[in-house]
Scaffold this active site. Sequence first.
Site, PDB file in Angstrom:
ATOM      1  N   ASP A 124      22.473  12.043 -32.477  1.00 10.72           N
ATOM      2  CA  ASP A 124      21.527  10.986 -32.116  1.00 10.72           C
ATOM      3  C   ASP A 124      21.959   9.715 -32.839  1.00 10.72           C
ATOM      4  OD1 ASP A 124      19.892  12.632 -30.551  1.00 10.72           O
ATOM      5  OD2 ASP A 124      18.651  13.197 -32.253  1.00 10.72           O
ATOM      6  N   ASP A 142      18.897  12.117 -24.242  1.00 13.44           N
ATOM      7  CA  ASP A 142      17.438  12.164 -24.440  1.00 13.44           C
ATOM      8  C   ASP A 142      16.734  11.164 -23.525  1.00 13.44           C
ATOM      9  OD1 ASP A 142      17.836  14.036 -26.478  1.00 13.44           O
ATOM     10  OD2 ASP A 142      17.769  12.507 -28.057  1.00 13.44           O
TER      11      ASP A 142
END
Length: 172
Positions: A124, A142
């Site tokens: 991330d 995501d």
Amino acid sequence: MKRGAALWRLAYLLAAGGVFLVDQMSKAWAARALRFGSDRIIVPGLLNFSYAENRGIAFGQLQEGGPFGHWFLVALAGLAALFVLLYFFRTPRSDDRVLGACALLLAGIFGNLFDRVRLGFVIDFIDLHVSNHHWPTFNIADASICIGAALLALDIFRKEGGARREVGNGNR
């Protein structure tokens, strides 16, 4: 399935493949540029790029699952991808919103699944702040999953609203 419909579905799957590639390239960049360096401020007070390794699920939940948790999440993502793929092929060709939503979901699921299998975690790096609110760090996969899920939810609400209107009109 007719040839035209099959080609149209292939176009959606190719678009999903493109989103998957952008996700993987952006994560490779984040690992190279941010992993051992400092965060990059893109828009002060709004957007930073900051490297993070997510071993859990969305928004960093369930981080301490160990090997069982890791493979459970891999299996869960694989099942989710299978169900979305089945839904994709059962959706009428004319339902572009649902086909697009499924393509986004597939791109995101496979993007994070690929990381999880290959690395043991998901990379991330997108870090949003609005005033004092800090959104959990995320990635393109995501975002793709969230947008796809929102489009599916919109479709469900629109269909339910239309069904209620039809029932209401029939009772008059």
